[in-house]
Structure formats: structure tokens, C-alpha cells
Motif scaffolding. Structure first.
Motif, PDB file in Angstrom:
ATOM      1  N   PHE A  36       0.824  -1.199   0.000  1.00 39.59           N
ATOM      2  CA  PHE A  36       0.000   0.000   0.000  1.00 39.59           C
ATOM      3  C   PHE A  36       0.854   1.242   0.000  1.00 39.59           C
ATOM      4  CE2 PHE A  36      -4.066   1.710   0.040  1.00 39.59           C
ATOM      5  CZ  PHE A  36      -4.186   2.733   0.957  1.00 39.59           C
ATOM      6  N   ASN A  37       2.054   1.151   0.632  1.00 38.55           N
ATOM      7  CA  ASN A  37       2.908   2.326   0.626  1.00 38.55           C
ATOM      8  C   ASN A  37       3.380   2.633  -0.789  1.00 38.55           C
ATOM      9  OD1 ASN A  37       4.218  -0.141   0.965  1.00 38.55           O
ATOM     10  ND2 ASN A  37       6.134   0.874   1.410  1.00 38.55           N
ATOM     11  N   LEU A  40       0.549   4.437  -2.453  1.00 35.89           N
ATOM     12  CA  LEU A  40       0.470   5.820  -1.971  1.00 35.89           C
ATOM     13  C   LEU A  40       1.574   6.664  -2.585  1.00 35.89           C
ATOM     14  CD1 LEU A  40      -0.302   5.816   1.849  1.00 35.89           C
ATOM     15  CD2 LEU A  40      -1.747   6.502  -0.038  1.00 35.89           C
ATOM     16  N   LEU A  44       0.091   9.586  -4.857  1.00 43.84           N
ATOM     17  CA  LEU A  44       0.179  10.916  -4.262  1.00 43.84           C
ATOM     18  C   LEU A  44       1.289  11.735  -4.894  1.00 43.84           C
ATOM     19  CD1 LEU A  44      -0.623  10.190  -0.540  1.00 43.84           C
ATOM     20  CD2 LEU A  44      -2.003  11.343  -2.219  1.00 43.84           C
ATOM     21  N   LEU A  47      -0.413  13.092  -7.994  1.00 39.44           N
ATOM     22  CA  LEU A  47      -1.418  14.069  -7.607  1.00 39.44           C
ATOM     23  C   LEU A  47      -0.763  15.350  -7.104  1.00 39.44           C
ATOM     24  CD1 LEU A  47      -4.463  14.370  -7.347  1.00 39.44           C
ATOM     25  CD2 LEU A  47      -4.281  13.564  -5.018  1.00 39.44           C
ATOM     26  N   GLY A  48       0.302  15.204  -6.326  1.00 39.66           N
ATOM     27  CA  GLY A  48       1.006  16.360  -5.800  1.00 39.66           C
ATOM     28  C   GLY A  48       1.650  17.185  -6.896  1.00 39.66           C
ATOM     29  N   PHE A  50       0.686  17.359  -9.974  1.00 35.10           N
ATOM     30  CA  PHE A  50      -0.398  18.031 -10.686  1.00 35.10           C
ATOM     31  C   PHE A  50      -0.834  19.282  -9.928  1.00 35.10           C
ATOM     32  CE2 PHE A  50      -4.291  18.783 -12.777  1.00 35.10           C
ATOM     33  CZ  PHE A  50      -5.285  18.870 -11.828  1.00 35.10           C
ATOM     34  N   THR A  51      -0.988  19.139  -8.613  1.00 33.26           N
ATOM     35  CA  THR A  51      -1.430  20.282  -7.808  1.00 33.26           C
ATOM     36  C   THR A  51      -0.407  21.408  -7.842  1.00 33.26           C
ATOM     37  OG1 THR A  51      -2.511  18.711  -6.360  1.00 33.26           O
ATOM     38  CG2 THR A  51      -2.209  20.927  -5.525  1.00 33.26           C
ATOM     39  N   LEU A  86       8.205  17.528  -1.860  1.00 31.12           N
ATOM     40  CA  LEU A  86       7.250  16.482  -2.240  1.00 31.12           C
ATOM     41  C   LEU A  86       7.974  15.186  -2.558  1.00 31.12           C
ATOM     42  CD1 LEU A  86       4.409  15.499  -3.209  1.00 31.12           C
ATOM     43  CD2 LEU A  86       5.044  16.367  -5.443  1.00 31.12           C
ATOM     44  N   THR A  89       9.584  13.398   0.370  1.00 29.27           N
ATOM     45  CA  THR A  89       8.595  12.678   1.159  1.00 29.27           C
ATOM     46  C   THR A  89       8.167  11.400   0.463  1.00 29.27           C
ATOM     47  OG1 THR A  89       7.771  14.886   1.628  1.00 29.27           O
ATOM     48  CG2 THR A  89       6.583  13.071   2.582  1.00 29.27           C
ATOM     49  N   VAL A  90       7.974  11.480  -0.852  1.00 36.24           N
ATOM     50  CA  VAL A  90       7.547  10.299  -1.600  1.00 36.24           C
ATOM     51  C   VAL A  90       8.628   9.230  -1.541  1.00 36.24           C
ATOM     52  CG1 VAL A  90       7.140   9.479  -3.930  1.00 36.24           C
ATOM     53  CG2 VAL A  90       5.958  11.482  -3.112  1.00 36.24           C
ATOM     54  N   ASN A  92      10.414   8.475   0.787  1.00 35.01           N
ATOM     55  CA  ASN A  92      10.305   7.775   2.065  1.00 35.01           C
ATOM     56  C   ASN A  92       9.401   6.566   1.968  1.00 35.01           C
ATOM     57  OD1 ASN A  92      10.728   7.426   4.786  1.00 35.01           O
ATOM     58  ND2 ASN A  92       8.980   8.665   5.361  1.00 35.01           N
ATOM     59  N   TYR A  93       8.485   6.574   0.971  1.00 34.14           N
ATOM     60  CA  TYR A  93       7.484   5.519   0.894  1.00 34.14           C
ATOM     61  C   TYR A  93       7.891   4.379  -0.032  1.00 34.14           C
ATOM     62  CZ  TYR A  93       4.026   8.171   3.363  1.00 34.14           C
ATOM     63  OH  TYR A  93       3.350   8.830   4.329  1.00 34.14           O
TER      64      TYR A  93
ATOM     65  N   TYR B 237      -6.518  28.187  -3.454  1.00 32.19           N
ATOM     66  CA  TYR B 237      -6.060  26.936  -4.038  1.00 32.19           C
ATOM     67  C   TYR B 237      -4.629  26.642  -3.618  1.00 32.19           C
ATOM     68  CZ  TYR B 237      -5.171  23.356  -7.531  1.00 32.19           C
ATOM     69  OH  TYR B 237      -4.848  22.184  -8.137  1.00 32.19           O
ATOM     70  N   ALA B 241      -4.697  23.173  -1.574  1.00 27.98           N
ATOM     71  CA  ALA B 241      -4.516  21.936  -2.340  1.00 27.98           C
ATOM     72  C   ALA B 241      -3.177  21.233  -2.061  1.00 27.98           C
ATOM     73  CB  ALA B 241      -4.690  22.211  -3.831  1.00 27.98           C
ATOM     74  N   PRO B 242      -2.022  21.940  -2.083  1.00 34.97           N
ATOM     75  CA  PRO B 242      -0.782  21.220  -1.772  1.00 34.97           C
ATOM     76  C   PRO B 242      -0.788  20.659  -0.357  1.00 34.97           C
ATOM     77  CG  PRO B 242      -0.286  23.334  -2.744  1.00 34.97           C
ATOM     78  CD  PRO B 242      -1.733  23.341  -2.422  1.00 34.97           C
ATOM     79  N   VAL B 245      -2.522  17.140  -0.322  1.00 35.14           N
ATOM     80  CA  VAL B 245      -1.743  16.043  -0.895  1.00 35.14           C
ATOM     81  C   VAL B 245      -0.486  15.777  -0.069  1.00 35.14           C
ATOM     82  CG1 VAL B 245      -0.574  15.228  -2.928  1.00 35.14           C
ATOM     83  CG2 VAL B 245      -2.597  16.615  -3.168  1.00 35.14           C
ATOM     84  N   MET B 246       0.343  16.825   0.113  1.00 35.68           N
ATOM     85  CA  MET B 246       1.595  16.605   0.829  1.00 35.68           C
ATOM     86  C   MET B 246       1.326  16.348   2.307  1.00 35.68           C
ATOM     87  SD  MET B 246       4.447  18.550  -1.258  1.00 35.68           S
ATOM     88  CE  MET B 246       4.474  20.169  -0.584  1.00 35.68           C
ATOM     89  N   LEU B 249       0.658  12.751   2.740  1.00 34.57           N
ATOM     90  CA  LEU B 249       1.909  12.016   2.638  1.00 34.57           C
ATOM     91  C   LEU B 249       2.690  12.061   3.942  1.00 34.57           C
ATOM     92  CD1 LEU B 249       3.496  12.751  -0.827  1.00 34.57           C
ATOM     93  CD2 LEU B 249       3.093  10.542   0.204  1.00 34.57           C
ATOM     94  N   VAL B 250       2.853  13.284   4.496  1.00 36.69           N
ATOM     95  CA  VAL B 250       3.662  13.364   5.715  1.00 36.69           C
ATOM     96  C   VAL B 250       2.925  12.745   6.889  1.00 36.69           C
ATOM     97  CG1 VAL B 250       4.942  15.375   4.954  1.00 36.69           C
ATOM     98  CG2 VAL B 250       2.923  15.700   6.310  1.00 36.69           C
ATOM     99  N   PHE B 259      -1.515   4.240   7.708  1.00 31.85           N
ATOM    100  CA  PHE B 259      -2.443   4.282   6.590  1.00 31.85           C
ATOM    101  C   PHE B 259      -3.809   4.814   6.982  1.00 31.85           C
ATOM    102  CE2 PHE B 259       0.757   2.869   4.177  1.00 31.85           C
ATOM    103  CZ  PHE B 259       1.082   1.530   4.217  1.00 31.85           C
ATOM    104  N   PHE B 274     -11.079  18.894  -1.306  1.00 34.30           N
ATOM    105  CA  PHE B 274     -10.108  18.928  -2.412  1.00 34.30           C
ATOM    106  C   PHE B 274     -10.826  18.796  -3.749  1.00 34.30           C
ATOM    107  CE2 PHE B 274      -5.886  18.641  -3.898  1.00 34.30           C
ATOM    108  CZ  PHE B 274      -5.759  17.609  -4.805  1.00 34.30           C
ATOM    109  N   HIS B 278     -11.356  21.701  -6.701  1.00 34.17           N
ATOM    110  CA  HIS B 278     -10.975  21.568  -8.111  1.00 34.17           C
ATOM    111  C   HIS B 278     -12.150  21.840  -9.029  1.00 34.17           C
ATOM    112  CE1 HIS B 278      -7.215  19.692  -6.775  1.00 34.17           C
ATOM    113  NE2 HIS B 278      -6.794  20.054  -7.969  1.00 34.17           N
TER     114      HIS B 278
END
Lengths: 95, 726
Positions: A36-37, A40, A44, A47-48, A50-51, A86, A89-90, A92-93, B237, B241-242, B245-246, B249-250, B259, B274, B278
């Protein structure tokens, strides 16, 4: 390169990242969530990205310049810094 | 671009120097006002939970980061153990550990206990700075400095961050206000650098406290409120938005959340907002590109498509959520949303005194004068509206609701009440001061006949107040602020500074008398028992026993396993033989009880006994609460108490040989000073336990679990006589 001309480029980049993202989601739904990690991380990160690209495009759009307090150069530098955080952090997964 | 409209301008270097000097003195004030317990008693860690944090921090500094992250503690929850890395919020511990490392690298050899004791006051000073930043974004520097002064002194925050209260809230409130400050700053500037700093600040918040779910639900509420009241902008936004997402993650990289960051209902609000954000941005983009007729068609089709997708998504989420018995929320969050949930389903949460709803006295005691100014602040924020002031309003309203559910959450209300009160008082003082200045100018004009020289500095609709009114208002506000300062100092010195590990009373000759029984007993355990001895006690004392005696305990304050706690409760409520069997099956060597009847200490185990019965009875049906209540309703320990009560293990352990002692000290046999009655059974003989230690004032009593019951002498004598006769 004039700022206004860069706008469609950023929009293009942002849209191009959505496709692999949706593919990852479909793959996860088909194959199962075992690492699952890993899911993610992939989902993510796209997605990140894109954002963040969307944010950059909003910041350098001349129509929005009266609201923003940052210049386009500073906006791009911030974008690089945000992407760095970003992806750290990614990382890390993964695995 | 700053969205605030502050009428005060910095007058160059002198103004700036004055500001920095004031902020520095506010930081020093908020640090010093929390030091009363160190001055009055000693530099010691208070309460129960901080002892666990202290123990983990000690482990971190001696064994290192990776060992602490992977630590499985086999000395608590005796046969089960506890994985520390995966069940604690590590923010506070890492903070103290880092401060310790930095100080030692600079060759300042401070003991880790001192670092832990002074962490909370240090972070309260930082919280004052964060509050200054937050309110400065809303209303300018004047209001900001008022807010930071309030936050430094408000009694509600002091209560959880005195020197010695080494608990999560000490750093978490700073992290909370910091996240909100960074969010509002990003909102006002629209810069991605601030957005990234916001994510890092959110990481610190998630690491520090379970209350991060308040943050991750308040920000989506604010985002949705902005969208539906027409405050949608690119800066929103960039701010939101960031972070979603981030932030996810953290948050998922902290083991205690893992999880859950994507699977638990607490985070679904952020994802929903979110998606809606959008959709709204897309609508706005399309709106700016198309002519009206085509626009209507496109909008209609877009909205239909979005609502279809959203409906499908919501159906999937609803299906997932309804499948779980708690609708996807954790038990603690549900007990906040539905105030009656805990009392019906989770008696352990309902039994903690700080989970009860507060009464008005708590509000006045903890917030004093701010209570009056908070509604005024809400109105002031709504009148001169900006993105940031709408945020303050939403934060205030949600914090007010949650503070009404649990006393403990008054702490979340404290910063926002300071901010709102600061906004209100700042507006009031500006209005009065400007009135006085305007009237003074007009008088000067008339005096020197310069009617045309001074242009009106204010729009014509602004009417200055009469001079008497504005002067009276300014003096009144300053008087209230002075009263507030006195109240805060009194609250901090007298009410919130007691380390509950040490008790102090005033003797008749004015001298202070110290009860240090708890530490005496833990120290006895540490020095007089085998290192592998197992100690059974009620869960309140688990952390302290682990930290100070360094022995294995059965249950502690983490309360994660209700059945195990119920087993201990059942052992304490059963007869001596049954309790002995249960403890023998769990390898217990010593049993520890707290008894206040000899000196009048009210929070002892006899007063908590009914909760032991309830929790035990919740899992084991042979423990029935009404068996322990005289007449089914009265909780009594005297002769009118029930037989089950008199024969329960807790009763026998607490009152063993108490009758003789009380006859010596108070003249009456068996007078229990807390309950105020003479106890029912005065000649208790224990067969399966042996008294190992009783502290000086009988507050802590330790019993050894015997391997075999004592052979009663009467039976032996009868047997010998019978054998001699035969």
C-alpha cells in the motif's frame, strides 16, 4: 519566453500527469492494495505534482497578478522547492 | 498583498525597536509565569502521562533514534507488551531529545529531566510569537501584540504547560497556532514557499498530538465556506490543495497514524473539499473563457458530470464507511462528535475527569475577561471581513463547540479566544483613540482658526465619539486588562502549579507540610524488589510506576486494552481468594493500592473503586455493580455496606490494620477521614497477601502476593488438640 505563452505549457504538463495517475488507481483496484505504501507513493506523487503545477500556473497568470505578491521568477523558485519536499517525502514511501 | 487594513503605521526604527522589545518581553513573561511550580516545590515532572513521555525521552537519549523508533516495550501491559514506536505521538519526545543533543553539543551538560521540565514553557513563548503572526495577518501589529500577550498568560493554556507538565499539549498548542499562522500567511501572500512551510508545520502538528484531526477538518470546512460565499481565489487553491496532498503524505509517514491517513473518516473531509475545490476552480476557469450562452450550456453539463462523479464517489465512500461499526471514525473522535457516545459505549473514556463537559465556572476561571470579548471579536471579524478574519470566525465557532463537549478541549479554545478578544479590543481602542485625536485636532483647529488647513483624515460617515465616552472606554479596557493580569498570575501560582506527585498543606503554625508518599513508595519498589517483579495496580499509576520504579506493570495510562484493565478491575473487586488466583495467573508479585483515609487524600482507590467495578463488569458479567451498593444505590464503606463490598480485595487491602493505626492517630477505631465514617470491618486478616510496605502517611500500600495461603493458627491448634486426644 513570455509568461503568457508559458501558461498553456503548464496546463499541458498538469493534464499529462493526470493520465498515469488514473492508470495507477485503476491498476490498484484491479490488482489489490498489497504494497500500500507503494501505491500511496505513486498516486500521491502524481497528484502532488499536478497540484503544484496548477499552483504555479495560477501564480504566473497575468490575470491574477494583482492578487499575488510574488514575481514569476520567485514563483518558479518556490515551485522547485515545493517539488523537492514532495519528492523527498515520496521517496520515504518507496520500498 | 496584505489583506488587512491596519490604520497604524510603523514609525520607522523607533517603532520597530519598540515592537521587538515588547515581543521579547512577552516571550519572557510567558516563560516566567509558568515557573511557579519550580519555585514553590522543585523541578520535577508532574501528573501521570508526562512520566511516560519522560521515560521514552530517556530511552531516546541513551539508546538513540532508531532504537526508540523500533522499541517494543515488554515491561508494560505484562503479558502483552506495547510497541512504543507505533503507538506514541513522537513530536514532543523528538523536540526534547533534539534540545538535549544541541545543548550537549554546545557543552552545556543539562540533565534530561531539566530539559523535559522546561520544554513546555519554552514552547509557550514560541506560541505567543505564532499567535502574534496569526493576528497580525488579520488586523495588524497592534492586535497581534495584544493576542500574543493574552496567549502568553491565559490560564487555560498555563494549566497544561507549566514547568514540569511534560505532555503533548505543551508543544501541540504551539504547533496548532503555527499551522494556522502559516495557512493564513499563505492565503494572504499566495506563495508556494509559504505553502511548503505550511506542510512542514503540519508535519510537526501531526507528530505532536492527536488533535491534528481538528486541523485537518477545520481547514476543509474553511475552504468549503470560502467557495460557497464567493471568496474563491487562486490563493485559496495554493494554500489548501498542496496541503491536502503533501499533508496526507507526511501524516501517513508517522507510524501511529500510518495508513489511517487515507482510510479513516477523519481525513475524508479534506479529500471531499479537495475535489470540490478543483470543481470550483474549473468552473471559474470556464467562466472566464466562454461567452454567456455557451457558458450556461457548458456549466450545466459540467455540473451534471461533477455531481454524477461525486455521487458515485460518495456512494463508494458511504458503502465503505457504513461497513465499519463506528462509521470509520476512531472511538475518541466519535466521543467528541456525539457527547453521549462515551458514556454509553466506552466507560474508560467516560471515567476520566477531564473528559466531562465544563461548567461556566471553568470558562470564567480559564478565560476570565476574554469571555466577554470573544463575541465582540466574532462580530468585529465579520464586519471588516477578509479571508483571514473569516478563518478566525470559523475556528472560534468550532472551538467553542468542542470546548463544550470536554473540559480538556478548553485548551483548543484558549488561543482563538485570545485572538478574537485581541481583535475586538484593538478595534475598540483604535476607535476611541481616533475619536480623542480627532476631537483634539478639531479643538486645535478652532483654537488657532485654521479651519481649512487640516483636511478630514476620516471618511465623512465616521462620527467621533464624545471625548468623555472614549476616555472612559479606554480606561475601562485598561482596567479590565489589569484585572486579567492579576487573575492569570493568581491562577498560575495557586491553582495550576501543583505537581500532583507531591502534596502540600498549610499547618496551623503557617509552615508547609509536604506529603511525599508516592515517591517514597516508588523508590521502595525500585530498591527492594527483584528487577523482574511484576506490579499490579489500577491503571492510573502505571506510567509513574514504570518510570520511577522501573518495574514491569500490568496496565498503565495508555488504556489501549480494555479487557486487560477489566481483568485487573475484576481482581480488585472479587473476594481475596479469587483476586489471588487471578493475580497468580498473571505472575503478579506485588499489588499496589492508594489509600487516602488516614490523611484525607480524596483521590484514592476506594473513591475510584466503583469505576473498577463498572469497567470489570463491562467485560465480566459476574461483577454486578449493584452488589457493591448498599440498598442498590448507596456507596458506603461503613457497617451498612454490602457483604460483597466488605469482602472485596480492594477493601481488604486498603483497610488492613487501619483500625489500629487510626485509633492511635485520631482516637477513634477505623475512622476513614475521606469518607467521614467508621469503616465496617475493623479486624481484617489477609490470608493470601502479605503487607510489604506502607508509606509514611498510609497513602501507598504495597502487598506481596503469597505463594501459598497462610495456615490459620486456630485450625492448626484444633487439629493438634484433636490428634492429641485421639
Amino acid at each position: 519566453l513570455c509568461v503568457a505563452a508559458q501558461l498553456p505549457m503548464y496546463a499541458d504538463i498538469a493534464m499529462k500527469i493526470v493520465l498515469p495517475e488514473c492508470l495507477q488507481l485503476v491498476y490498484m483496484l484491479l490488482v489489490g492494495t498489497f504494497p500500500f505504501n507503494g501505491f500511496l507513493a505513486g498516486f500521491l506523487s502524481s497528484l502532488g505534482f499536478f497540484t503544484l503545477t496548477g499552483c504555479l500556473r495560477l501564480q504566473i497568470d497575468p490575470a491574477n497578478s494583482k492578487e499575488m505578491s510574488v514575481s514569476p521568477e520567485r514563483a518558479f523558485a518556490d515551485y522547485c522547492f515545493a517539488n523537492l519536499v514532495l519528492h523527498l517525502t515520496v521517496w520515504n514511501y518507496i520500498g | 498583498m496584505q489583506a488587512s487594513s491596519s490604520p497604524a503605521k510603523e514609525h520607522g526604527m523607533l517603532g520597530k525597536a519598540l515592537q521587538y522589545a515588547t515581543l521579547t518581553s512577552i516571550c519572557v513573561l510567558s516563560f516566567s509565569i509558568r515557573l511557579f511550580s519550580v519555585v514553590k516545590y522543585e523541578s520535577v515532572i508532574h501528573e501521570f502521562d508526562p512520566y511516560f513521555n519522560y521515560r521514552v525521552t530517556q530511552f531516546l537519549t541513551t539508546q538513540g533514534f532508531y532504537d526508540m523508533w523500533n522499541w517494543f516495550d515488554d515491561r508494560t501491559w505484562y503479558p502483552l507488551g506495547r510497541g512504543i514506536g507505533g503507538t506514541t505521538y513522537p513530536g514532543l519526545i523528538f523536540t526534547a531529545g533534539s534540545i538535549y543533543r544541541v545543548l550537549h553539543a554546545l557543552n552545556i551538560p543539562i540533565h534530561i529531566q531539566e530539559v523535559c521540565v522546561f520544554t513546555a514553557p519554552l514552547f509557550s513563548a514560541l506560541c505567543a510569537l505564532a499567535c502574534y503572526g496569526l493576528v497580525r495577518e488579520v488586523r495588524g501589529t497592534g492586535a497581534g501584540m495584544l493576542a500574543s500577550a493574552f496567549v502568553g498568560m491565559v490560564p487555560s493554556y498555563i494549566s497544561r504547560s507549566v514547568a514540569g507538565s511534560y505532555d503533548n499539549e505543551g508543544v501541540a498548542i504551539f504547533a496548532l497556532v503555527n499551522v494556522f499562522f502559516l495557512f493564513v500567511k499563505t492565503l494572504n501572500t499566495g506563495s508556494l514557499a509559504w505553502a511548503t512551510t505550511l506542510v512542514l508545520g503540519y508535519l510537526y502538528m501531526v507528530m505532536s498530538w492527536g488533535g491534528y484531526s481538528f486541523v485537518i477538518n477545520l481547514l476543509p470546512i474553511y475552504c468549503l465556506a470560502c467557495i460557497f460565499t464567493g471568496r474563491l481565489s487562486p490563493r485559496l487553491y495554493i494554500a489548501f490543495a498542496p496541503l491536502v496532498v503533501m499533508g496526507t503524505l507526511v501524516a501517513a509517514s508517522i507510524p501511529v497514524i500510518g495508513f489511517n491517513a487515507v482510510l479513516m473518516s477523519e481525513h475524508f473531509g479534506a479529500f471531499l473539499a479537495f475535489v470540490v475545490l478543483h470543481a470550483a476552480m474549473l468552473v471559474r476557469y470556464v467562466h472566464s473563457m466562454l461567452p454567456p450562452r455557451a457558458l450556461r450550456v457548458v456549466l450545466a453539463s459540467l455540473l451534471t458530470l461533477t455531481s454524477a462523479v461525486l455521487a458515485a464517489g460518495l456512494a463508494a465512500v458511504a458503502g465503505y464507511v457504513l461497513n465499519s461499526p463506528t462509521y470509520g471514525w476512531t472511538g475518541r473522535s466519535l466521543s467528541l462528535l456525539d457527547p453521549t457516545y462515551a458514556s454509553r459505549f466506552i466507560p474508560i473514556i467516560a471515567s476520566v475527569s477531564e473528559h466531562q463537559p465544563p461548567s461556566w465556572t471553568f470558562y470564567i476561571m480559564d478565560l476570565f475577561v476574554l469571555v466577554v470579548f470573544v463575541p465582540a471579536g466574532l462580530v468585529a471579524c465579520l464586519k471588516k471581513r477578509s479571508d483571514a478574519s473569516v478563518f478566525l470566525v470559523l475556528y472560534g465557532v468550532t472551538a467553542l463547540y468542542f470546548s463544550g463537549v470536554m473540559v480538556r478541549l478548553m485548551l483548543v479554545l484558549a488561543p482563538i479566544s485570545c485572538c478574537l478578544a485581541a481583535v475586538a479590543i484593538s478595534d475598540l481602542l483604535y476607535a476611541c483613540a481616533n475619536s480623542i485625536k480627532h476631537r483634539a485636532q478639531k479643538r486645535m483647529e478652532e483654537a488657532t482658526h485654521k479651519l481649512e488647513a487640516l483636511g478630514s483624515p476620516k471618511p465623512p460617515s465616521w462620527q467621533p465619539l464624545p471625548k468623555l465616552v472614549s476616555v472612559a472606554a479606554v480606561l475601562g479596557v485598561l482596567g479590565m486588562l489589569g484585572l486579567f493580569v492579576f487573575h492569570c498570575i493568581h491562577a498560575s501560582a495557586d491553582m495550576y502549579s501543583s505537581p500532583s506527585i507531591v502534596l502540600v498543606t498549610q499547618q496551623r503554625n503557617g509552615m508547609k507540610y509536604v506529603f511525599d508518599d508516592f515517591r517514597e513508595a516508588y523508590s521502595w519498589l525500585r530498591h527492594n524488589t527483584h528487577p523482574d517483579a511484576k506490579i499490579a495496580s489500577w491503571w492510573d499509576y502505571g506510567y509513574q510506576t514504570s518510570a520511577m520504579s522501573n518495574r514491569t506493570v500490568l496496565v498503565d495510562n495508555n488504556t489501549w486494552n480494555n479487557t486487560h484493565i477489566a481483568t485487573v478491575g475484576r481482581a480488585m473487586s472479587s473476594s481475596e481468594y479469587k483476586g489471588w488466583k487471578i493475580y497468580r495467573s498473571l505472575d503478579v508479585d506485588y499489588v499496589l493500592v492508594v489509600f487516602g483515609g488516614a490523611v484525607g487524600y480524596p483521590s484514592d482507590d476506594i473513591n475510584k473503586f466503583l469505576w473498577m467495578v463498572r469497567i470489570g463488569g463491562g467485560v465480566y458479567p459476574d461483577i454486578v455493580e449493584s452488589d457493591y451498593l448498599a440498598g442498590g444505590t448507596d456507596y458506603r464503606v461503613d457497617a451498612a455496606g454490602t457483604k460483597t463490598m466488605h469482602s472485596s480485595l480492594m477493601y481488604r487491602l486498603c483497610y488492613h490494620e487501619f483500625a489500629d493505626e487510626s485509633q492511635m492517630s485520631s482516637g477513634q477505631r477505623g475512622l476513614d477521614r475521606v469518607r467521614g465514617t467508621v469503616i465496617g470491618k475493623t479486624n481484617i486478616k489477609l490470608q493470601y497477601f502479605e503487607e510489604a510496605f506502607t508509606s509514611q502517611h498510609w497513602m501507598m500500600r504495597i502487598y506481596r502476593v503469597r505463594d501459598a495461603p497462610v495456615r490459620t493458627p486456630s485450625k492448626t491448634a484444633k487439629n493438634l488438640k484433636a490428634k492429641a486426644k485421639a
